[in-house]
Scaffold this motif. Structure first.
Motif, PDB file in Angstrom:
ATOM      1  N   GLY A  58       0.805  -1.210   0.000  1.00 42.53           N
ATOM      2  CA  GLY A  58       0.000   0.000   0.000  1.00 42.53           C
ATOM      3  C   GLY A  58       0.846   1.271   0.000  1.00 42.53           C
ATOM      4  N   LEU A  59       1.918   1.265   0.769  1.00 40.85           N
ATOM      5  CA  LEU A  59       2.821   2.428   0.781  1.00 40.85           C
ATOM      6  C   LEU A  59       3.435   2.634  -0.600  1.00 40.85           C
ATOM      7  N   LYS A  60       3.767   1.528  -1.276  1.00 44.55           N
ATOM      8  CA  LYS A  60       4.303   1.621  -2.643  1.00 44.55           C
ATOM      9  C   LYS A  60       3.241   2.174  -3.592  1.00 44.55           C
ATOM     10  N   ARG A  61       1.981   1.704  -3.425  1.00 44.43           N
ATOM     11  CA  ARG A  61       0.910   2.193  -4.300  1.00 44.43           C
ATOM     12  C   ARG A  61       0.664   3.687  -4.078  1.00 44.43           C
ATOM     13  N   ALA A  62       0.716   4.132  -2.830  1.00 42.40           N
ATOM     14  CA  ALA A  62       0.519   5.561  -2.547  1.00 42.40           C
ATOM     15  C   ALA A  62       1.580   6.387  -3.278  1.00 42.40           C
ATOM     16  N   GLN A  63       2.819   5.911  -3.280  1.00 39.50           N
ATOM     17  CA  GLN A  63       3.889   6.589  -4.023  1.00 39.50           C
ATOM     18  C   GLN A  63       3.619   6.524  -5.526  1.00 39.50           C
ATOM     19  N   LYS A  64       3.089   5.381  -5.985  1.00 38.12           N
ATOM     20  CA  LYS A  64       2.780   5.217  -7.412  1.00 38.12           C
ATOM     21  C   LYS A  64       1.681   6.188  -7.847  1.00 38.12           C
ATOM     22  N   TRP A  65       0.661   6.391  -6.972  1.00 36.83           N
ATOM     23  CA  TRP A  65      -0.373   7.382  -7.292  1.00 36.83           C
ATOM     24  C   TRP A  65       0.280   8.753  -7.494  1.00 36.83           C
ATOM     25  N   ALA A  66       1.247   9.087  -6.651  1.00 38.78           N
ATOM     26  CA  ALA A  66       1.929  10.377  -6.786  1.00 38.78           C
ATOM     27  C   ALA A  66       2.667  10.465  -8.121  1.00 38.78           C
ATOM     28  N   GLU A  67       3.250   9.362  -8.571  1.00 37.89           N
ATOM     29  CA  GLU A  67       3.926   9.348  -9.868  1.00 37.89           C
ATOM     30  C   GLU A  67       2.923   9.468 -11.014  1.00 37.89           C
ATOM     31  N   VAL A  68       1.847   8.695 -10.941  1.00 37.06           N
ATOM     32  CA  VAL A  68       0.841   8.692 -12.002  1.00 37.06           C
ATOM     33  C   VAL A  68       0.179  10.067 -12.143  1.00 37.06           C
ATOM     34  N   LEU A  92       0.865  12.675  -2.571  1.00 38.80           N
ATOM     35  CA  LEU A  92       0.356  13.694  -3.507  1.00 38.80           C
ATOM     36  C   LEU A  92       0.210  15.045  -2.824  1.00 38.80           C
ATOM     37  N   ALA A  93      -0.177  15.044  -1.563  1.00 39.66           N
ATOM     38  CA  ALA A  93      -0.289  16.300  -0.818  1.00 39.66           C
ATOM     39  C   ALA A  93       1.085  16.953  -0.699  1.00 39.66           C
ATOM     40  N   GLU A  94       2.098  16.156  -0.392  1.00 41.84           N
ATOM     41  CA  GLU A  94       3.454  16.700  -0.285  1.00 41.84           C
ATOM     42  C   GLU A  94       3.934  17.229  -1.629  1.00 41.84           C
ATOM     43  N   LEU A  95       3.679  16.479  -2.694  1.00 37.12           N
ATOM     44  CA  LEU A  95       4.083  16.887  -4.033  1.00 37.12           C
ATOM     45  C   LEU A  95       3.438  18.223  -4.430  1.00 37.12           C
ATOM     46  N   ASN A  96       2.190  18.419  -4.036  1.00 38.57           N
ATOM     47  CA  ASN A  96       1.446  19.635  -4.382  1.00 38.57           C
ATOM     48  C   ASN A  96       1.518  20.704  -3.291  1.00 38.57           C
ATOM     49  N   GLU A  97       2.267  20.408  -2.226  1.00 36.18           N
ATOM     50  CA  GLU A  97       2.412  21.328  -1.093  1.00 36.18           C
ATOM     51  C   GLU A  97       1.054  21.739  -0.538  1.00 36.18           C
ATOM     52  N   LEU A  98       0.220  20.715  -0.308  1.00 40.01           N
ATOM     53  CA  LEU A  98      -1.129  20.937   0.205  1.00 40.01           C
ATOM     54  C   LEU A  98      -1.336  20.167   1.499  1.00 40.01           C
TER      55      LEU A  98
END
Length: 174
Positions: A58-68, A92-98
């Motif tokens: 699941g942790l890997k998938r969460a990172q994959k969502w951020a990539e996708v 994704l929140a970290e990537l978007n600074e949200l």
């Protein structure tokens, strides 16, 4: 002459600095896009745990969502108040600074949520039952059933046009 100059200056300033009402109108005239996903794979080692964290997969998938979804410029990210959904949203929140905002899965797509997200691009992380129900609530029709408990890669993309009409596309990212 001085009155004309004052009137002209006021007009220029009002055009250059739209009022809050004008900003709201502009926001309402934009397409609203919702990306709805179910949380990633959860830890199932403790059968009675109602709030498990994500497992390694699941942790890997969460990172994959951020990539996708890295090229999507999210305005807001929402999650239910569970560890697994917040952990899925976090990359994704970290990537978007949200900040990850909460929503009540028993009160989907109410007027407050509609107003807060109008004209924006939003990620909503939910569950096998809330994610398709959220899409149904936005569409105004019961089109989607619960997601199979083994499916963690469903992505619902719902777009709401300024006239209120909505479309949905479902992709499976596995």
């Amino acid at each position: 002459m001085a009155n004309i100059l004052i009137l002209f200056t006021s007009l220029i300033l009002s055009i250059g600095n739209p009022s809050a009402n004008m900003k709201e109108e502009l926001q309402e005239n934009k397409v609203t896009t919702y990306y709805l996903i179910r949380h990633a794979e959860k830890d199932r080692t403790q059968a009675g745990n109602r709030d498990p964290e994500l497992n390694t997969e699941g942790l890997k998938r969460a990172q994959k969502w951020a990539e996708v979804l890295k090229d999507v410029d999210f305005d807001a990210i929402y999650s239910t108040n569970y560890k697994r959904t917040k952990q899925t949203a976090k990359p994704l929140a970290e990537l978007n600074e949200l900040e990850v905002l909460g929503y009540d899965p028993r009160n989907l797509y109410d007027e407050d949520f509609k107003k807060a997200t109008s004209g924006k691009t939003v990620l909503v992380v939910g569950h096998s039952n809330t994610t398709p129900h959220f899409a149904n609530a936005i569409l105004g029709e019961k089109r989607y059933q619960d997601i199979d408990d083994k499916e963690n890669g469903a992505l619902f993309i719902v777009q709401v046009q300024p006239d209120g009409s909505a479309t949905c596309q479902v992709l499976y990212i596995n």
